[in-house]
Design a protein around this motif. Structure first.
Motif, PDB file in Angstrom:
ATOM      1  N   ASN A  89       8.793   8.426   3.016  1.00 52.64           N
ATOM      2  CA  ASN A  89       8.364   8.427   1.618  1.00 52.64           C
ATOM      3  C   ASN A  89       8.698   7.084   0.971  1.00 52.64           C
ATOM      4  OD1 ASN A  89      10.977   8.568  -0.081  1.00 52.64           O
ATOM      5  ND2 ASN A  89      11.323  10.122   1.505  1.00 52.64           N
ATOM      6  N   PRO A  90       8.108   6.792  -0.190  1.00 53.80           N
ATOM      7  CA  PRO A  90       8.318   5.482  -0.809  1.00 53.80           C
ATOM      8  C   PRO A  90       9.752   5.171  -1.189  1.00 53.80           C
ATOM      9  CG  PRO A  90       6.387   6.561  -1.757  1.00 53.80           C
ATOM     10  CD  PRO A  90       7.091   7.592  -0.918  1.00 53.80           C
ATOM     11  N   ALA A  91      10.588   6.191  -1.392  1.00 50.73           N
ATOM     12  CA  ALA A  91      11.970   5.942  -1.812  1.00 50.73           C
ATOM     13  C   ALA A  91      12.798   5.295  -0.724  1.00 50.73           C
ATOM     14  CB  ALA A  91      12.617   7.252  -2.269  1.00 50.73           C
ATOM     15  N   GLU A  92      12.492   5.576   0.543  1.00 56.75           N
ATOM     16  CA  GLU A  92      13.348   5.113   1.630  1.00 56.75           C
ATOM     17  C   GLU A  92      12.808   3.918   2.401  1.00 56.75           C
ATOM     18  OE1 GLU A  92      13.871   8.137   4.615  1.00 56.75           O
ATOM     19  OE2 GLU A  92      11.876   7.840   5.451  1.00 56.75           O
ATOM     20  N   CYS A  93      11.523   3.595   2.218  1.00 53.44           N
ATOM     21  CA  CYS A  93      10.880   2.632   3.125  1.00 53.44           C
ATOM     22  C   CYS A  93      11.586   1.290   3.192  1.00 53.44           C
ATOM     23  CB  CYS A  93       9.419   2.426   2.721  1.00 53.44           C
ATOM     24  SG  CYS A  93       8.342   3.805   3.176  1.00 53.44           S
ATOM     25  N   PHE A  94      11.780   0.646   2.060  1.00 47.76           N
ATOM     26  CA  PHE A  94      12.247  -0.736   2.119  1.00 47.76           C
ATOM     27  C   PHE A  94      13.738  -0.850   2.385  1.00 47.76           C
ATOM     28  CE2 PHE A  94       8.005  -1.587   0.775  1.00 47.76           C
ATOM     29  CZ  PHE A  94       7.736  -2.803   1.372  1.00 47.76           C
ATOM     30  N   TRP A  95      14.505   0.173   2.048  1.00 51.06           N
ATOM     31  CA  TRP A  95      15.908   0.163   2.482  1.00 51.06           C
ATOM     32  C   TRP A  95      15.952   0.147   4.002  1.00 51.06           C
ATOM     33  CZ3 TRP A  95      20.747  -0.344   0.419  1.00 51.06           C
ATOM     34  CH2 TRP A  95      21.810  -0.086   1.301  1.00 51.06           C
ATOM     35  N   ASN A  96      15.158   0.998   4.637  1.00 50.59           N
ATOM     36  CA  ASN A  96      15.191   1.090   6.092  1.00 50.59           C
ATOM     37  C   ASN A  96      14.535  -0.116   6.762  1.00 50.59           C
ATOM     38  OD1 ASN A  96      16.583   3.524   6.075  1.00 50.59           O
ATOM     39  ND2 ASN A  96      14.716   4.759   6.078  1.00 50.59           N
ATOM     40  N   ILE A  97      13.461  -0.633   6.172  1.00 51.35           N
ATOM     41  CA  ILE A  97      12.819  -1.827   6.735  1.00 51.35           C
ATOM     42  C   ILE A  97      13.782  -3.013   6.706  1.00 51.35           C
ATOM     43  CG2 ILE A  97      11.047  -3.580   6.273  1.00 51.35           C
ATOM     44  CD1 ILE A  97       9.219  -1.221   5.394  1.00 51.35           C
ATOM     45  N   ILE A  98      14.391  -3.248   5.554  1.00 50.19           N
ATOM     46  CA  ILE A  98      15.308  -4.386   5.449  1.00 50.19           C
ATOM     47  C   ILE A  98      16.534  -4.154   6.326  1.00 50.19           C
ATOM     48  CG2 ILE A  98      16.797  -5.681   3.868  1.00 50.19           C
ATOM     49  CD1 ILE A  98      14.702  -5.291   1.704  1.00 50.19           C
ATOM     50  N   SER A  99      17.001  -2.919   6.417  1.00 51.01           N
ATOM     51  CA  SER A  99      18.131  -2.627   7.301  1.00 51.01           C
ATOM     52  C   SER A  99      17.783  -2.988   8.746  1.00 51.01           C
ATOM     53  CB  SER A  99      18.508  -1.150   7.212  1.00 51.01           C
ATOM     54  OG  SER A  99      18.983  -0.821   5.925  1.00 51.01           O
ATOM     55  N   TRP A 100      16.595  -2.622   9.181  1.00 49.42           N
ATOM     56  CA  TRP A 100      16.164  -2.951  10.550  1.00 49.42           C
ATOM     57  C   TRP A 100      16.126  -4.466  10.744  1.00 49.42           C
ATOM     58  CZ3 TRP A 100      12.805  -5.725  13.410  1.00 49.42           C
ATOM     59  CH2 TRP A 100      12.546  -5.311  14.717  1.00 49.42           C
ATOM     60  N   LEU A 101      15.612  -5.180   9.760  1.00 52.10           N
ATOM     61  CA  LEU A 101      15.521  -6.641   9.862  1.00 52.10           C
ATOM     62  C   LEU A 101      16.911  -7.277   9.899  1.00 52.10           C
ATOM     63  CD1 LEU A 101      12.597  -7.128   7.325  1.00 52.10           C
ATOM     64  CD2 LEU A 101      12.460  -7.502   9.791  1.00 52.10           C
ATOM     65  N   VAL A 102      17.824  -6.745   9.116  1.00 53.10           N
ATOM     66  CA  VAL A 102      19.200  -7.253   9.117  1.00 53.10           C
ATOM     67  C   VAL A 102      19.854  -7.004  10.470  1.00 53.10           C
ATOM     68  CG1 VAL A 102      21.508  -6.828   8.178  1.00 53.10           C
ATOM     69  CG2 VAL A 102      19.574  -7.144   6.625  1.00 53.10           C
ATOM     70  N   VAL A 103      19.744  -5.789  10.969  1.00 51.88           N
ATOM     71  CA  VAL A 103      20.367  -5.435  12.250  1.00 51.88           C
ATOM     72  C   VAL A 103      19.789  -6.268  13.392  1.00 51.88           C
ATOM     73  CG1 VAL A 103      20.543  -3.591  13.971  1.00 51.88           C
ATOM     74  CG2 VAL A 103      21.046  -3.116  11.562  1.00 51.88           C
ATOM     75  N   HIS A 104      18.506  -6.634  13.293  1.00 52.32           N
ATOM     76  CA  HIS A 104      17.846  -7.370  14.373  1.00 52.32           C
ATOM     77  C   HIS A 104      17.864  -8.882  14.175  1.00 52.32           C
ATOM     78  CE1 HIS A 104      16.467  -3.302  15.328  1.00 52.32           C
ATOM     79  NE2 HIS A 104      16.215  -3.762  16.536  1.00 52.32           N
ATOM     80  N   GLY A 105      18.716  -9.349  13.289  1.00 56.76           N
ATOM     81  CA  GLY A 105      19.023 -10.772  13.239  1.00 56.76           C
ATOM     82  C   GLY A 105      18.105 -11.660  12.445  1.00 56.76           C
ATOM     83  N   TYR A 106      17.273 -11.099  11.564  1.00 59.10           N
ATOM     84  CA  TYR A 106      16.406 -11.935  10.748  1.00 59.10           C
ATOM     85  C   TYR A 106      17.207 -12.545   9.601  1.00 59.10           C
ATOM     86  CZ  TYR A 106      12.402 -10.174  13.316  1.00 59.10           C
ATOM     87  OH  TYR A 106      11.509  -9.880  14.320  1.00 59.10           O
ATOM     88  N   HIS A 119       0.833  -1.209   0.000  1.00 60.78           N
ATOM     89  CA  HIS A 119       0.000   0.000   0.000  1.00 60.78           C
ATOM     90  C   HIS A 119       0.862   1.250   0.000  1.00 60.78           C
ATOM     91  CE1 HIS A 119      -3.949   1.945   0.734  1.00 60.78           C
ATOM     92  NE2 HIS A 119      -3.169   2.920   1.204  1.00 60.78           N
ATOM     93  N   GLU A 120       0.707   2.058  -1.046  1.00 57.50           N
ATOM     94  CA  GLU A 120       1.360   3.363  -1.126  1.00 57.50           C
ATOM     95  C   GLU A 120       0.451   4.320  -1.894  1.00 57.50           C
ATOM     96  OE1 GLU A 120       4.040   3.825   0.487  1.00 57.50           O
ATOM     97  OE2 GLU A 120       5.297   2.027   0.425  1.00 57.50           O
ATOM     98  N   HIS A 121       0.817   5.594  -1.853  1.00 63.23           N
ATOM     99  CA  HIS A 121       0.242   6.632  -2.713  1.00 63.23           C
ATOM    100  C   HIS A 121       1.427   7.372  -3.321  1.00 63.23           C
ATOM    101  CE1 HIS A 121      -3.804   6.030  -1.047  1.00 63.23           C
ATOM    102  NE2 HIS A 121      -3.177   5.878   0.105  1.00 63.23           N
ATOM    103  N   PRO A 122       2.103   6.788  -4.301  1.00 64.25           N
ATOM    104  CA  PRO A 122       3.396   7.316  -4.749  1.00 64.25           C
ATOM    105  C   PRO A 122       3.297   8.536  -5.658  1.00 64.25           C
ATOM    106  CG  PRO A 122       2.833   5.367  -6.009  1.00 64.25           C
ATOM    107  CD  PRO A 122       1.761   5.517  -4.970  1.00 64.25           C
ATOM    108  N   SER A 123       2.398   9.448  -5.306  1.00 61.31           N
ATOM    109  CA  SER A 123       2.266  10.708  -6.026  1.00 61.31           C
ATOM    110  C   SER A 123       3.156  11.773  -5.385  1.00 61.31           C
ATOM    111  CB  SER A 123       0.812  11.192  -5.996  1.00 61.31           C
ATOM    112  OG  SER A 123      -0.045  10.282  -6.666  1.00 61.31           O
ATOM    113  N   VAL A 124       3.469  12.791  -6.183  1.00 65.51           N
ATOM    114  CA  VAL A 124       4.234  13.939  -5.698  1.00 65.51           C
ATOM    115  C   VAL A 124       3.248  15.069  -5.417  1.00 65.51           C
ATOM    116  CG1 VAL A 124       6.202  15.433  -6.136  1.00 65.51           C
ATOM    117  CG2 VAL A 124       6.078  13.193  -7.239  1.00 65.51           C
ATOM    118  N   PHE A 125       3.286  15.598  -4.195  1.00 66.68           N
ATOM    119  CA  PHE A 125       2.299  16.575  -3.758  1.00 66.68           C
ATOM    120  C   PHE A 125       2.855  18.003  -3.802  1.00 66.68           C
ATOM    121  CE2 PHE A 125       0.273  12.776  -2.506  1.00 66.68           C
ATOM    122  CZ  PHE A 125      -1.083  13.065  -2.387  1.00 66.68           C
ATOM    123  N   PRO A 126       1.955  18.991  -3.785  1.00 72.77           N
ATOM    124  CA  PRO A 126       2.407  20.390  -3.812  1.00 72.77           C
ATOM    125  C   PRO A 126       3.255  20.750  -2.592  1.00 72.77           C
ATOM    126  CG  PRO A 126       0.071  20.249  -4.361  1.00 72.77           C
ATOM    127  CD  PRO A 126       0.486  18.891  -3.873  1.00 72.77           C
TER     128      PRO A 126
END
Length: 402
Positions: free
Chosen positions: A363-380, A64-71
């Protein structure tokens, strides 16, 4: 954040038209660097390489995202929406590492001809204008079947799934679901915060459950191959939908009420019922939703508190991510459309500390880098990470989309 995808050529929305002549120009926010980069995780070089590899080699799905650019001036959003010409954040998406994004368009803010949204003509205009833009570029691919996802991944492009957060616009016309399917819609919600002809929304004082028409609509979505979402539906309507559907149900963007006690979060009963039928819950990150007692200032850590709770509750095979982010001032957008999005009712009187943005999931550009980074750091493990960032969703889509 990754380097731009090689298949992205630099396309900008509606560049095939003359700005200021063919459409009204708004000053839009930058897709990158609107807020400071997240600094909540410290990765060594090996961990960074592992995160980059997991992003680049696997199918990564945002439910789920709304990957539009807003004013830049978020108060101009009603006028921007009335133009029906949302600009897709191609540059930001090209750096996200995502393979597939479920784009839920303007949802409750789709106020092109009506101030109240959710009108059939408005939704059709929203879809049509977005598809016109997509047809003029070759990086984002409209996804209509599983093979489109695999083709996008193999070719270094990104798949975009058209989704709608509610079925309000079909009114009492079940055949409109077929029309939406024909337009390319592959995921639909039952009700948003307000009740409709299908069932009750999460803001209502009482929940009448899935209506007889709602049952007919669910059956039609099952037959067509449209994934059903219950993120914004009331508790009884959620359970009725899970029971009536012959296919697994998605909670595309929510959290656990056992962590944060608001109507916007799902009960343990609902999360478990969805998982028992093969469904998944995607963890939400829209501002001031997935808070937690341990991290009351909304951030990546708050969201991951919901993640660990849900994994403990239903197992890692039934958890995913639907961050619900956009390119722009999401907090300001909520302030602008508070009535349409029923935010006060969703919070149900639970106090919270307001933040200017969700640190780490802005924002959508950073989400999965940070999510996967958190999972890596926490031993998944790599296998566990592959499941929650895409594999679990693909398993559901294989059954739902035929």
């Amino acid at each position: 954040m990754l380097e731009p995808a090689k298949r992205y050529s630099g396309y900008r929305s509606y560049e095939y038209l003359e700005a200021g002549t063919d459409y009204r120009v708004f000053d839009l926010v930058p897709e990158l660097g609107r807020v400071p980069a997240y600094e909540g995780l410290s990765l060594d070089s090996a961990q960074r390489d592992r995160v980059a590899k997991l992003l680049s080699e696997n199918i990564v799905v945002s439910l789920h995202e709304h990957p539009s650019v807003f004013p830049t001036d978020i108060r101009q959003t009603p006028d921007y929406n009335r133009s029906a010409r949302h600009h897709t954040g191609f540059e930001g998406l090209a750096r996200s590492g995502m393979t597939v994004v479920f784009d839920n368009l303007m949802d409750g803010t789709c106020c092109i001809t009506s101030q109240m949204g959710w009108k059939w003509n408005d939704v059709v205009a929203d879809i049509g204008m977005r598809l016109s833009d997509l047809a003029h570029q070759d990086y984002l691919v409209k996804v209509e079947r599983l093979s489109d996802i695999h083709e996008a991944h193999d070719s270094g492009r990104m798949g975009l799934v058209l989704g709608l957060e509610a079925s309000t616009m079909i009114e009492n016309e079940v055949d409109r679901i077929d029309m939406l399917y024909g337009f390319g819609v592959r995921q639909m919600g039952i009700a948003y915060s307000e009740s409709n002809t299908l069932g009750s929304g999460l803001k209502e004082k009482s929940d009448g459950g899935l209506t007889l028409f709602g049952e007919k609509a669910v059956t039609r979505m099952n037959k067509l191959g449209i994934a059903i979402d219950i993120s914004h539906s009331g508790d009884i309507t959620c359970l009725d939908t899970i029971r009536h559907s012959t296919k697994p149900i998605l909670i595309t963007h929510a959290g656990a009420r056992g962590v944060w006690p608001t109507n916007r979060m799902k009960t343990d009963e609902t999360i478990k019922a969805a998982a028992e039928r093969g469904g998944v819950i995607g963890l939400e990150a829209a501002p001031h939703t997935t808070l937690s007692p341990a991290h009351p200032l909304h951030s990546l850590d708050s969201v991951m508190d919901h993640f660990t709770y849900c994994v403990d509750l239903v197992g890692i095979d039934h958890v995913a991510f639907g961050p619900d982010t956009l390119f722009g001032d999401h907090v300001g957008l909520h302030d602008t459309f508070a009535e349409h999005l029923s935010l006060n009712e969703a919070h149900h009187g639970v106090p919270y500390d307001k933040v200017p943005y969700v640190d780490g999931l802005e924002n959508p550009a950073e989400c999965f880098w940070n999510i996967i980074s958190w999972l890596v750091v926490h031993g998944y493990s790599d296998d566990e990470i592959r499941k929650v960032v895409g594999g679990n969703v693909l398993r559901v889509l294989e059954e739902v989309w035929h």
